[in-house]
Design a protein around this motif. Structure first.
Motif, PDB file in Angstrom:
ATOM      1  N   ASP A  15       0.837  -1.207   0.000  1.00 29.20           N
ATOM      2  CA  ASP A  15       0.000   0.000   0.000  1.00 29.20           C
ATOM      3  C   ASP A  15       0.873   1.259   0.000  1.00 29.20           C
ATOM      4  O   ASP A  15       0.601   2.219  -0.728  1.00 29.20           O
ATOM      5  N   GLU A  16       1.916   1.235   0.821  1.00 32.54           N
ATOM      6  CA  GLU A  16       2.827   2.377   0.882  1.00 32.54           C
ATOM      7  C   GLU A  16       3.556   2.551  -0.452  1.00 32.54           C
ATOM      8  O   GLU A  16       3.756   3.676  -0.922  1.00 32.54           O
ATOM      9  N   ALA A  17       3.954   1.431  -1.054  1.00 29.53           N
ATOM     10  CA  ALA A  17       4.647   1.481  -2.343  1.00 29.53           C
ATOM     11  C   ALA A  17       3.757   2.091  -3.414  1.00 29.53           C
ATOM     12  O   ALA A  17       4.193   2.972  -4.165  1.00 29.53           O
ATOM     13  N   VAL A  18       2.515   1.642  -3.475  1.00 29.51           N
ATOM     14  CA  VAL A  18       1.579   2.167  -4.472  1.00 29.51           C
ATOM     15  C   VAL A  18       1.408   3.669  -4.284  1.00 29.51           C
ATOM     16  O   VAL A  18       1.411   4.427  -5.261  1.00 29.51           O
ATOM     17  N   ALA A  19       1.296   4.118  -3.045  1.00 29.72           N
ATOM     18  CA  ALA A  19       1.145   5.554  -2.781  1.00 29.72           C
ATOM     19  C   ALA A  19       2.369   6.326  -3.282  1.00 29.72           C
ATOM     20  O   ALA A  19       2.226   7.398  -3.881  1.00 29.72           O
ATOM     21  N   ALA A  55       3.731  -3.628  -8.190  1.00 31.01           N
ATOM     22  CA  ALA A  55       3.089  -3.540  -6.868  1.00 31.01           C
ATOM     23  C   ALA A  55       1.608  -3.878  -6.955  1.00 31.01           C
ATOM     24  O   ALA A  55       1.077  -4.604  -6.111  1.00 31.01           O
ATOM     25  N   LEU A  56       0.947  -3.372  -7.984  1.00 25.72           N
ATOM     26  CA  LEU A  56      -0.481  -3.664  -8.148  1.00 25.72           C
ATOM     27  C   LEU A  56      -0.720  -5.144  -8.439  1.00 25.72           C
ATOM     28  O   LEU A  56      -1.672  -5.739  -7.932  1.00 25.72           O
ATOM     29  N   ALA A  57       0.147  -5.740  -9.231  1.00 25.60           N
ATOM     30  CA  ALA A  57       0.018  -7.174  -9.514  1.00 25.60           C
ATOM     31  C   ALA A  57       0.194  -7.984  -8.233  1.00 25.60           C
ATOM     32  O   ALA A  57      -0.534  -8.960  -7.996  1.00 25.60           O
ATOM     33  N   ALA A  58       1.130  -7.575  -7.397  1.00 23.22           N
ATOM     34  CA  ALA A  58       1.339  -8.266  -6.121  1.00 23.22           C
ATOM     35  C   ALA A  58       0.125  -8.137  -5.211  1.00 23.22           C
ATOM     36  O   ALA A  58      -0.141  -9.019  -4.388  1.00 23.22           O
ATOM     37  N   LYS A  59      -0.612  -7.039  -5.368  1.00 19.02           N
ATOM     38  CA  LYS A  59      -1.839  -6.832  -4.587  1.00 19.02           C
ATOM     39  C   LYS A  59      -3.045  -7.495  -5.259  1.00 19.02           C
ATOM     40  O   LYS A  59      -4.167  -7.339  -4.804  1.00 19.02           O
ATOM     41  N   GLU A  60      -2.792  -8.195  -6.356  1.00 20.75           N
ATOM     42  CA  GLU A  60      -3.828  -8.879  -7.132  1.00 20.75           C
ATOM     43  C   GLU A  60      -4.840  -7.902  -7.721  1.00 20.75           C
ATOM     44  O   GLU A  60      -6.039  -8.179  -7.773  1.00 20.75           O
ATOM     45  N   GLU A  61      -4.341  -6.753  -8.164  1.00 19.53           N
ATOM     46  CA  GLU A  61      -5.162  -5.761  -8.850  1.00 19.53           C
ATOM     47  C   GLU A  61      -4.796  -5.797 -10.332  1.00 19.53           C
ATOM     48  O   GLU A  61      -4.270  -4.835 -10.898  1.00 19.53           O
ATOM     49  N   GLY A  62      -5.083  -6.955 -10.937  1.00 13.27           N
ATOM     50  CA  GLY A  62      -4.676  -7.248 -12.299  1.00 13.27           C
ATOM     51  C   GLY A  62      -5.035  -6.221 -13.354  1.00 13.27           C
ATOM     52  O   GLY A  62      -4.153  -5.769 -14.101  1.00 13.27           O
ATOM     53  N   PRO A  63      -6.305  -5.840 -13.486  1.00 10.69           N
ATOM     54  CA  PRO A  63      -6.662  -4.899 -14.556  1.00 10.69           C
ATOM     55  C   PRO A  63      -5.919  -3.574 -14.472  1.00 10.69           C
ATOM     56  O   PRO A  63      -5.455  -3.053 -15.488  1.00 10.69           O
ATOM     57  N   THR A  64      -5.761  -3.054 -13.269  1.00 10.16           N
ATOM     58  CA  THR A  64      -5.035  -1.789 -13.119  1.00 10.16           C
ATOM     59  C   THR A  64      -3.551  -2.002 -13.377  1.00 10.16           C
ATOM     60  O   THR A  64      -2.890  -1.158 -13.987  1.00 10.16           O
ATOM     61  N   ALA A  65      -3.030  -3.133 -12.942  1.00 13.18           N
ATOM     62  CA  ALA A  65      -1.615  -3.449 -13.196  1.00 13.18           C
ATOM     63  C   ALA A  65      -1.354  -3.520 -14.699  1.00 13.18           C
ATOM     64  O   ALA A  65      -0.356  -2.977 -15.185  1.00 13.18           O
TER      65      ALA A  65
END
Length: 70
Positions: free
Chosen positions: A26-30, A52-62
């Motif tokens: 979360d901190e990295a994404v920010a 970072a987004l892929a690691a958070k499983e936010e595929g479409p945004t990644a």
């Protein structure tokens, strides 16, 4: 470095990379989002944000940021 150069996108990107590697996603994404707010054209920051987004499983945004990297 961010405190010394708050308008330097590279500093935010580097801090985000440290956070990502530490598992603080979360901190990295920010940090990456702040870096992009300062320099939207940074391919490296789009790539790091995508990881970072892929690691958070936010595929479409990644995927969007992977595409901006290319």
């Amino acid at each position: 470095a961010v405190k010394l150069a708050p308008r330097d996108a590279r500093c935010h990107n580097e801090l985000g990379e440290v956070q990502r590697r530490a598992g603080k996603l979360d901190e990295a994404v920010a940090c990456f989002r702040q870096a992009l707010a300062l320099d939207e054209s940074s391919a490296a920051t789009h790539y790091n944000l995508a990881l970072a987004l892929a690691a958070k499983e936010e595929g479409p945004t990644a995927i969007t940021h992977f595409e901006r990297y290319l």
